[in-house]
Design an enzyme around this catalytic site. Structure first.
Site, short mmCIF file in Angstrom:
data_model
loop_
_atom_site.label_atom_id
_atom_site.label_comp_id
_atom_site.label_asym_id
_atom_site.label_seq_id
_atom_site.Cartn_x
_atom_site.Cartn_y
_atom_site.Cartn_z
CB THR A 95 40.76 49.69 48.57
OG1 THR A 95 40.88 50.53 47.43
CG2 THR A 95 39.64 50.17 49.46
CB CYS A 98 50.31 8.92 50.22
SG CYS A 98 50.79 7.47 49.32
CB ALA A 113 51.59 35.06 57.27
CD GLN A 137 50.76 27.23 62.53
OE1 GLN A 137 50.04 26.98 63.51
NE2 GLN A 137 50.34 27.08 61.29
CG ASN A 197 53.71 24.57 59.21
OD1 ASN A 197 54.92 24.78 59.38
ND2 ASN A 197 53.23 24.08 58.10
CB SER A 241 47.66 34.56 58.66
OG SER A 241 48.15 34.82 57.38
CB ALA A 242 43.29 37.63 60.70
CG HIS A 243 43.59 32.07 58.03
ND1 HIS A 243 43.65 30.70 57.91
CD2 HIS A 243 44.73 32.55 57.47
CE1 HIS A 243 44.77 30.37 57.28
NE2 HIS A 243 45.44 31.47 57.00
#
Lengths: 321, 394
Positions: free
Chosen positions: B241, B328, B72, B183, B155, B203-205
């Protein structure tokens, strides 16, 4: 950027084992009650530093022997990340057995050093240094409470960064002790400027009396002056910068050489100096009768060179332009 | 119990079915799809199936494009820089609207085109933590605004934006609309036929597919300057590719995610609520964002008296993976922009902990997490100098 910087998320991997162990099981966590202090025949000191809204807060407890001023027992409580807790724990340990005046001398560097596994590898990554700076501040606060004096008598009280409650004294000390060169480093070490950023430079969220960029510039200048003074006092010509070298050479020429030449109606000036392989070449240009005098390239030149080598440093070579 | 993963808004495990589907494309059907020989052409039916699954997953029309790319971040960069090149650099428009709570890949891309001369407005969020369509309407400059880019769900908080209304607002003003749906996919229904977005990225992950695969939806063949120039892959819209294995995996992952939406809405939500109720039941904790406005898998909670990094450190020691937006824990010590934009208490910027579930999260894991969470909070509050017991809520 380099090979080692390509993989992110390595924050925790940079903590020493000691940091990790003290985070998991801080030895001096807890508090000292009035009753405990009384049993120890000691005076109880409770000092707070920081606030939850700043991201770090610590409370230091001391039981101090009123006769010897030795800290007989120390404990802490802390709102903060792992390194803040570990630093507070080490700080409490370092206070033990010291007099209050000795404890005041403990710096954030001492705390960080004590947390190292090996002496050459920092205990925490640079951006986490601020956690140990807080340990330094709270000791000052505790000492001021014990001695019944203002903290300002132990350090500068002017708060530069309101969010993180960082004082001018701390910022200047941290710049000097750690030889910091950028505002980003000052922020990493002290946390000043990490939040609302107002104190970094004019034009931020709210106006300030004093800004980090000015403090850094002035402190660096101060360090520069101190170091020049130190070097010229130590008398080591090799350690001087080029300009200081030039000035030293010119002073010697003015005092020891030029009056001699002037008596014969001549003079000289230094055109340049250059450092080459441990030698310092002094390029001179003759003026007046010296410019045409045959001995200026032989006997006089030799005399000038010998005088400079004797008075200043044997590494000097004199070259005619 | 070995380890418990509650950081699914960061990334997810690859569904074993996805892994199995990808397997043949590494050592057997490894041809380059652009090759004319059998090794190349034998990949085509599988790519077609993947494309069908992706189109079906977001209900895209045949006239639309879904460009397969790497993530993404790439898709979002393509949209923002493409719009800059096509409309702003060309002098046709000059303004982009985004929000203060976007992922860094949108925020930094906008900052980048701003340096190149674009005007960028970063919209604030309202007290619920969402972007109000009225605020967008007010920010749009009819002749100047080229693009609106607003994330579908945040997110950090899981808060969902009213994307349909926001897209309609942009459309009514004739302005292009982009949404980062990273998300949203796999957590809530995403239907581009019912929501007039021009660009959508994923995004696939984030939905149990492989890392390094993503998609950029473009309505109705809209032309946009590509980010990557080179070969003719993806109809010349994205050179490089094609990673057939990941594309196939992403297709399956999309299908499984969409088929799992009912489970997500019911079971994941139930487990999330169970965990959330247990945490809220502890004294002095605060969950950010109304439950009904959040994706079903996310909790952002502030635990008074406990710093965020210390808490995720302690949870990690107990085998539980969570995340924090605490300053932090960031490399730069800077507060999380979402927290700043939500103008939450200063304390929250240091105490926010995010727990994000997935369809692989089990009830036993949640029960264990509840116990471990309480244990960590008790230990750290025991050390805390700013917490001395329940003070009640004002």
């Amino acid at each position: 950027m380099a090979k080692k910087d390509l993989i992110g998320g390595a924050l925790w991997e940079q903590y020493s084992n000691k940091v990790s162990q003290r985070m998991d099981n801080p030895t001096y966590r807890g508090e000292i009650t009035n009753e405990e202090a009384r049993q120890l025949g000691a005076k109880l000191v409770v000092a707070d530093w920081g606030a939850e809204s700043c991201g770090d807060a610590v409370r230091l407890y001391w039981a101090v022997d009123p006769e010897t001023h030795v800290i007989k027992k120390a404990a802490f409580k802390s709102f903060g990340c792992g390194t803040a807790i570990a630093s507070s724990d080490m700080m409490a340990e370092l206070c033990l057995g010291k007099t209050v005046d000795e404890a005041v001398k403990i710096t954030n560097i001492d705390v960080e050093r004590a947390l190292r596994d090996s002496k050459d590898i920092p205990a925490v990554p640079p951006q986490k240094m601020h956690c140990s700076v807080m340990a330094y501040d709270v000791i000052k606060k505790a000492a001021s409470l014990y001695k019944g004096v203002e903290m300002s008598s132990l350090e500068q009280r002017d708060v530069v960064c309101e969010c993180a409650r960082v004082t001018l004294g701390t910022i200047k000390d941290v710049i000097k002790i750690n030889n910091l060169k950028t505002v980003e480093e000052v922020t990493q070490y002290t946390k000043a400027g990490a939040f609302c950023k107002s104190c970094i430079q004019p034009g931020g969220h709210e106006p300030r009396k004093i800004y980090l960029i000015d403090i850094l510039r002035d402190t660096r200048l101060e360090m520069e002056r101190e170091s020049i003074q130190k070097r010229s006092e130590s008398g080591s010509f090799k350690d001087l910068g080029l300009i200081q070298k030039l000035k030293t050479i010119e002073r010697t020429l003015e005092k020891n050489i030029k009056p001699m030449l002037l008596a014969d109606g001549g003079s000289l000036e230094v055109s340049d100096i250059q450092e080459e392989g441990g030698r310092v070449k002094v390029y001179i240009q003759y003026m007046g009768v010296c410019a045409t005098c045959p001995s200026a390239k032989t006997g006089t030149l030799f005399a000038i060179e010998q005088e400079l080598r004797k008075k200043i440093d044997p590494s000097l070579d004199v070259v005619i332009m | 119990m070995d380890r418990i993963y509650l950081d699914n808004n960061a990334t997810t495990l690859v569904d074993p079915k996805v892994k199995d589907a990808m397997e043949p494309f590494f050592c057997q059907r490894y041809g380059n799809p652009n090759s004319l020989h059998g090794f190349g052409t034998e990949t085509h039916p599988y790519m077609s199936m993947a494309i069908d699954r992706l189109y079906a997953g977001i209900n895209a029309d045949e006239k639309d494009d879904i460009i397969i790319n790497s993530c993404a971040t790439e898709g979002n960069n393509t949209v923002i820089k493409g719009v800059y090149f096509d409309l702003i650099k060309e002098g046709k428009k000059k303004h982009i609207i985004t929000t203060q709570i976007e992922h860094p890949c949108v925020r930094e891309s906008c900052e980048f085109v701003k340096k190149l001369g674009a005007d960028v407005t970063f919209l604030p969020v309202n007290q619920d933590g969402v972007v109000a369509p009225a605020a967008l309407k007010e920010a749009i400059r009819p002749d100047e605004t080229a693009l609106v880019s607003i994330m579908w769900a945040n997110n950090e908080t899981g808060l969902m934006m009213p994307i349909k209304e926001l897209a309609e607002t942009a459309k009514a003003a004739g302005v292009l609309f982009h949404t980062d749906a990273v998300q949203a996919i796999g957590k809530i229904p995403v239907d581009v036929s019912a929501c007039p977005v021009d660009f959508l990225t994923f995004s696939a992950h984030k939905f149990h597919g492989p890392k390094g695969a993503g998609g950029l939806y473009i309505r109705n063949g809209l032309k946009i300057t590509p980010l990557l120039h080179g070969g003719e892959q993806m109809g010349g819209r994205r050179a490089g590719t094609i990673n057939v294995a990941f594309m196939v995996g992403m297709g399956i992952a999309m299908e499984l995610a969409v088929n799992g939406l009912a489970y997500e809405d019911k079971e994941v939500r139930r487990l999330r609520d169970k965990l959330e109720d247990a945490i809220v039941g502890m004294s002095d904790t605060l969950v950010i964002g109304k439950r009904e406005l959040r994706t079903p898998n996310t909790i952002l909670v502030s635990v008074r008296g406990v710093e965020g990094e210390a808490l995720i450190w302690d949870l990690n020691k107990q085998g539980i993976a969570a995340s924090t937006g605490s300053a932090c824990a960031s490399e730069s010590l800077e507060s999380n922009p979402t927290f700043v934009a939500m103008s939450m208490d200063k304390e929250l910027a240091h105490t926010g902990i995010r727990l994000s579930l997935s369809r692989f999260t089990t009830e036993a894991e949640i029960d264990h997490t509840i116990k471990a969470f309480k244990k960590s909070v008790e230990r750290l509050r025991g050390i805390s100098s700013t917490y001395s017991g329940p003070v009640g809520k004002p």
